[in-house]
Scaffold this motif. Structure first.
Motif, PDB file in Angstrom:
ATOM      1  N   LEU A  39     -21.790 -11.173  36.300  1.00  0.00           N
ATOM      2  CA  LEU A  39     -23.244 -11.287  36.396  1.00  0.00           C
ATOM      3  C   LEU A  39     -23.916 -10.167  35.610  1.00  0.00           C
ATOM      4  O   LEU A  39     -24.828 -10.414  34.815  1.00  0.00           O
ATOM      5  N   LEU A  43     -26.279 -10.690  32.266  1.00  0.00           N
ATOM      6  CA  LEU A  43     -27.647 -10.159  32.237  1.00  0.00           C
ATOM      7  C   LEU A  43     -27.820  -9.186  31.075  1.00  0.00           C
ATOM      8  O   LEU A  43     -28.820  -9.237  30.351  1.00  0.00           O
ATOM      9  N   PHE A  67     -28.549 -15.854  30.147  1.00  0.00           N
ATOM     10  CA  PHE A  67     -29.329 -15.880  31.385  1.00  0.00           C
ATOM     11  C   PHE A  67     -29.018 -17.134  32.211  1.00  0.00           C
ATOM     12  O   PHE A  67     -29.018 -17.089  33.438  1.00  0.00           O
ATOM     13  N   ALA A  70     -25.935 -16.413  34.058  1.00  0.00           N
ATOM     14  CA  ALA A  70     -26.234 -15.504  35.170  1.00  0.00           C
ATOM     15  C   ALA A  70     -26.861 -16.272  36.327  1.00  0.00           C
ATOM     16  O   ALA A  70     -26.555 -16.011  37.496  1.00  0.00           O
ATOM     17  N   SER A  71     -27.720 -17.242  36.015  1.00  0.00           N
ATOM     18  CA  SER A  71     -28.374 -18.006  37.082  1.00  0.00           C
ATOM     19  C   SER A  71     -27.389 -18.903  37.819  1.00  0.00           C
ATOM     20  O   SER A  71     -27.608 -19.238  38.980  1.00  0.00           O
ATOM     21  N   HIS A  76     -31.306 -16.922  41.780  1.00  0.00           N
ATOM     22  CA  HIS A  76     -32.308 -16.073  42.426  1.00  0.00           C
ATOM     23  C   HIS A  76     -33.573 -16.134  41.585  1.00  0.00           C
ATOM     24  O   HIS A  76     -33.530 -16.477  40.405  1.00  0.00           O
ATOM     25  N   THR A  79     -33.355 -14.228  38.150  1.00  0.00           N
ATOM     26  CA  THR A  79     -32.592 -14.835  37.057  1.00  0.00           C
ATOM     27  C   THR A  79     -33.381 -15.978  36.419  1.00  0.00           C
ATOM     28  O   THR A  79     -33.319 -16.172  35.203  1.00  0.00           O
ATOM     29  N   ASN A  82     -36.064 -14.626  34.031  1.00  0.00           N
ATOM     30  CA  ASN A  82     -35.523 -14.314  32.704  1.00  0.00           C
ATOM     31  C   ASN A  82     -35.488 -15.568  31.837  1.00  0.00           C
ATOM     32  O   ASN A  82     -35.849 -15.534  30.662  1.00  0.00           O
ATOM     33  N   SER A 103     -38.254 -20.244  40.173  1.00  0.00           N
ATOM     34  CA  SER A 103     -38.356 -18.848  40.616  1.00  0.00           C
ATOM     35  C   SER A 103     -39.303 -18.734  41.802  1.00  0.00           C
ATOM     36  O   SER A 103     -39.008 -18.029  42.776  1.00  0.00           O
TER      37      SER A 103
END
Length: 189
Positions: A39, A43, A67, A70-71, A76, A79, A82, A103
């Protein structure tokens, strides 16, 4: 992998060790078997590719991919913010709005409000009334970028008096906001 090594050596020779280290470290973290480290790596890669540098052109495709990965690891609000920010830079408004909505589903943070403000400000044609509304809500939650965004949107719509009032409100309330919430007041979208 060999080209990454050559690039890192070249960056080191040019005295840009920090950039070489950040790129190499981010790739190493992204390849880790530990989910938290992956993660962090994705990022870092997303930020590196989004911002670029003197020797590294911004690559929004790679940034968006990092990104997105990462999501998938940690869905979250942050993420998805971004993803929304990079989508706005790519002028993909539908995707940006979708990521902002996701988000907001996790948490309607002041940074998400700023994201909506930027979205409505950059939308073609711009919806300055909506932008001002979101920027005002972010400002009321203690984000200086909300004050600046509201003033910018007000000026763009010809409301110079409102922009001046928002600038005055920021100057008067700024020290109190900084004391109350500290560095969070400077957080951006």
């Amino acid at each position: 992998m060999r080209s990454d090594f050559k690039r890192a050596v070249r960056l080191l020779e040019e005295g840009r060790a920090a950039e070489a280290l950040a790129l190499a470290l981010a790739r190493q973290l992204a390849a880790s078997s530990d989910e938290d480290r992956r993660l962090d790596g994705f990022l870092c890669l997303g930020y590196v590719y989004e911002d670029g540098d003197a020797d590294l052109e911004p690559d929004y495709d790679k940034s968006l991919d990092s990104f997105r990965r990462a999501s998938l690891i940690a869905p979250h609000g942050v993420t998805f913010l971004n993803l929304a920010r990079v989508s706005l830079k790519r002028r993909e408004y539908a995707a940006a709005l979708r990521f902002l909505d996701i988000s907001a589903g996790y948490e309607l943070s002041p940074e998400t409000l700023l994201g909506y403000g930027y979205y409505f400000e950059e939308l073609v044609p711009a919806d300055t009334d909506q932008a001002k509304s979101y920027f005002l809500r972010a400002a009321l939650r203690g984000r200086f970028a909300g004050f600046f965004g509201y003033a910018r949107a007000a000026r763009a719509s010809g409301q110079h008096g409102r922009a001046l009032m928002m600038d005055c409100a920021r100057i008067v309330s700024g020290p109190f906001i900084a004391l109350a919430i500290g560095a969070r007041a400077t957080f951006q979208f």
